[in-house]
Write a protein that holds these residues in place. Sequence first.
Motif, short mmCIF file in Angstrom:
data_model
loop_
_atom_site.label_atom_id
_atom_site.label_comp_id
_atom_site.label_asym_id
_atom_site.label_seq_id
_atom_site.Cartn_x
_atom_site.Cartn_y
_atom_site.Cartn_z
N GLN B 156 0.73 -1.13 0.13
CA GLN B 156 0.11 -0.07 -0.17
C GLN B 156 0.90 1.34 -0.15
O GLN B 156 0.73 2.52 -0.94
N GLY B 159 2.37 1.24 -3.71
CA GLY B 159 1.24 1.19 -4.74
C GLY B 159 0.25 1.81 -4.45
O GLY B 159 -0.66 1.86 -5.39
N GLY B 160 0.03 2.74 -3.43
CA GLY B 160 -1.30 3.36 -3.18
C GLY B 160 -2.49 2.42 -2.71
O GLY B 160 -3.04 2.45 -1.76
N LYS B 161 -2.74 1.42 -3.53
CA LYS B 161 -3.74 0.22 -3.15
C LYS B 161 -2.94 -0.94 -3.01
O LYS B 161 -1.89 -1.31 -3.81
N ILE B 162 -3.30 -1.87 -2.21
CA ILE B 162 -2.79 -3.23 -2.29
C ILE B 162 -3.31 -4.04 -3.39
O ILE B 162 -2.42 -4.55 -4.19
N VAL B 166 -1.21 1.21 -8.22
CA VAL B 166 -1.38 2.60 -9.08
C VAL B 166 -0.03 2.97 -9.48
O VAL B 166 0.25 3.97 -10.21
#
Lengths: 143, 486, 323
Positions: B156, B159-162, B166
């Motif tokens: 996270q 990458g921003g989100k798991i 992004v």
Amino acid sequence: MGDENFEPKIVVIACHWCTYQAINLAGTSRFKYPPNVRVIRVMCSGRSDPQFVIEAFRNGADGVLVAGCHPGDCHYVNGNMKTMRRTVLLEKMLEQMGIERGRFRREWISAAEAKKWVDVVTEMVEQIRKLGPLVMRSGGGDG
Amino acid sequence: MREVVIDPITRLEGHGKIVIKLDENGNVQKAILQVPELRGFEKFLVGRTAEDAPQITSRICGVCPWAHHMAATKALDDLFKVEPPLAAKMIREFAYNVFMLEDHALHFFVLGGPDFIVGPTAAKEERNLVGIIKKLGADVVKNVIITRKKLRYLEQLIGGKITHPVLGLPGGVAKPLSDEDWKICFDTSKEGIEFAKFAYKALKDIVLSNDQYVELIKSDAYTHKTYYMGLVDDNNNVNFYDGKIRVVDPEGREFAKFDVRNYLDHIAEHVEPWTYVRFTYLKGVGWKGFVDGKESGIYSVAPLARLNASNGMATPMANELYKEFYQVMGGKPIHSTLAFHWARVIEMVYAAERMMELIENPEIRSKDVRNLPKERPDVGIGVVEAPRGTLIHHYETDERGIIKRANLIVATQNNSARMVLSVDKAARSLIKNGKIDDGILNMVEMAFRAYDPCHACATHSLPGSMPLIVRIYDSDDNLIKEIRRD
Amino acid sequence: MPKAKVAFYWCASCGGCEEAQVDLADKLFDLVEAADIVLWPVAMDFKREDVERMPDGSIDVAIINGGIRMSEHEEMVKLLRRKSKLVVAYGSCAHMGGIPALANAYTKESIFKYAYEEAPTVNNPEGRRPEVRASFDGVELELPAFLDYLKPLDEVVEVDYYIPGCPPTPEITWEAISSILSGKLPPKGHVFGSDRALCYECPLNETKPEKISLDTIKRPHQIVLDPNKCYLTQGVLCMGPVTRGGCKALCIKGNMPCTGCFGPVDGVSYQGAKALSFFSSIINIDDENTFRKLVEELGVDPLGWFAKYCLGKGTIYRKKEER
């Protein structure tokens, strides 16, 4: 698609200050135009949310026309400029979804242009008559 | 035309489906694995702007989104002919190894591992996380869950989100590592090493010290002699993020070694009408049907294949384990499907060591993580090793970078032909003279769970097995038995 | 008081929604405490007949993710609708079709033709295609049919609530499940998450001027985004203004713009059309030719940019007999 008795249904979203007046003028001038149009009056073409267009197609329209004042003549200064940009992108989006070119149009028709109104809808009805009813059998086109 | 009505009972959604047909004597005539789903990603990528591909294709699989995201991002580097700065590559590779470690851990402790840790013949309700808790103790399992959570948190941060990150852009990543994020990554990497060692110890204590298990691994029911494929670095060591694709034949000799840009010269796909999956095979050998051996173009990917296709591991501890692996199993290559689990744990150790190497390098903290593309795009091909094997993304665009054509060789596809073989062989070996019991199911299932398959790229399950339906027909096509399990 | 009965089901899902449910972690134990899970194909023995045997309306809530892509998805959700008091659409695909609904812009034929005949690696001179019925070495086999369109859940059955996101966050998942289980039911049709646009919770919102006016548009790979400045003001499309908040702006914190996975705020039917509308409003090019040229040269992809997750909701499909 050649349905003998096919009569296109066309939804027109027209600006109160110009196109709607042109339609009135066409009526009072006893101009003939096809009965296939259902006109919805909005105060400005800038009010014609692209959602309306999608909704019309989803609910049985074979064609949709958004009509407003010529560039520079907007009663609200630049409402029709937003319409211009939206319709350019919307036309592209509808094509991606497999709606044939010609089913969606945007025209600038001033209050004085009753003749233009008649020409535009006559042409549009003929074009869509050739295309046939909007039936999406499976998916759109080729993107 | 009569409408075909499909009896709904015959179908399970999005998962493997096995059909077993018996002959007059009650022996197996044929056992078939089907994949019942298609979504059409390759087609609807057409018309999209290329830079959207890493985010669109990650939706192929919510379990391995990082693999698709990274393969797509590397295809974009190639497409726009832009080399990312060193720090960007390191951040990508670091995050990617974090993902490999946590994904392999999930498989080893929760999905495939319980077959061994709890035992292949243990009761069904024990062969899952619950059984693992009993066997290893609640503290151990807690440690697994907590460590995995920490690793996922790194995903996270970067990458921003798991799930569905992004970070990937042609020529770099969306953001550099901040100092506080670096610290968290560094601390967690230390824990990652301990975690991987612990996993190996569990494997050694429970599986490798048990002669019965080792025999089971080596047994013929679970053996197929195929070609093996994997990414290797300049020294022919395993690498997940980058390198050349190397293929070895069933005797372990190098058959091909190529840059992914030339994959079309080496890989082709075969279509069957009874399944939605396409079967990849080696062009240089050809499609000879569902048979193994040197004359058949069927090859295998994923942990065991990667180890078979390389000469070793690039990090010290993992390399020691690599040598031990081949010593115990008796030479290279290893054809035992169940050895996938062992290979997977060796890869966990490598991933943890590699994370440490990368995060310790001061270069990774550089703020220079983007090079803007300047070239005209045309064709871009990218490859990574997904947990489940070699994954290739191939895009062709117009000069604006609008995708005109896309081709995806998804990891599980590369194993799909061998999986069909494995299921057939296991069933033949286990069902004799019409004698069928529920025990067969797990044995058959083990044959294909070892691959950790990702049909529809999404067949992972929480307690450690994938939903599966086995239907057995007699020679007159009467359904005589149906076994289902979670 | 008997425990509530909860069913989980997946249709054309990628597994990301399951990951989100598993990421509930310790809350998962609370869930098992509070409810009996009667169906969860990823996690438990699943028999369709078991569901068929249940009395109608005996499941308290069915939580369904994934779009309706294959024939069996449709059959299964209709069955679950009958058996359940409440049906919840979980995640972007069930909510709006999700990314796989982009396939609705293509004919079924073109999707099959590409996948099984035209893809560069495919070697299929006989033109084989997967068939609903086919045989392999004398064994008759069946496959579910690929439907003409991918539809969101509420175009196939009635849906009571929606949990948005691709995937939904564990926090929102838990908020929704616990409020449903405790009987504090929101009005029918409620979408969990924030009731305002993402901008309200975006850390960059304070840098957004009263009026944004763009001379040009950029694609995300053509610019190094300043992480401290509203991305819209930098000329890059961010779906924040037309997307429901509640995700804590995760992508924004990853230094990338929002792509709209939480769907529109209340009152908007077609997020894609709304996004196209707002984006057109903040560009200040008044000359049509100049604007068209920019759109063409830049390669704007309205479907992919504005309707990435919601084409399932905006697909125009009409059966002939409806005319």
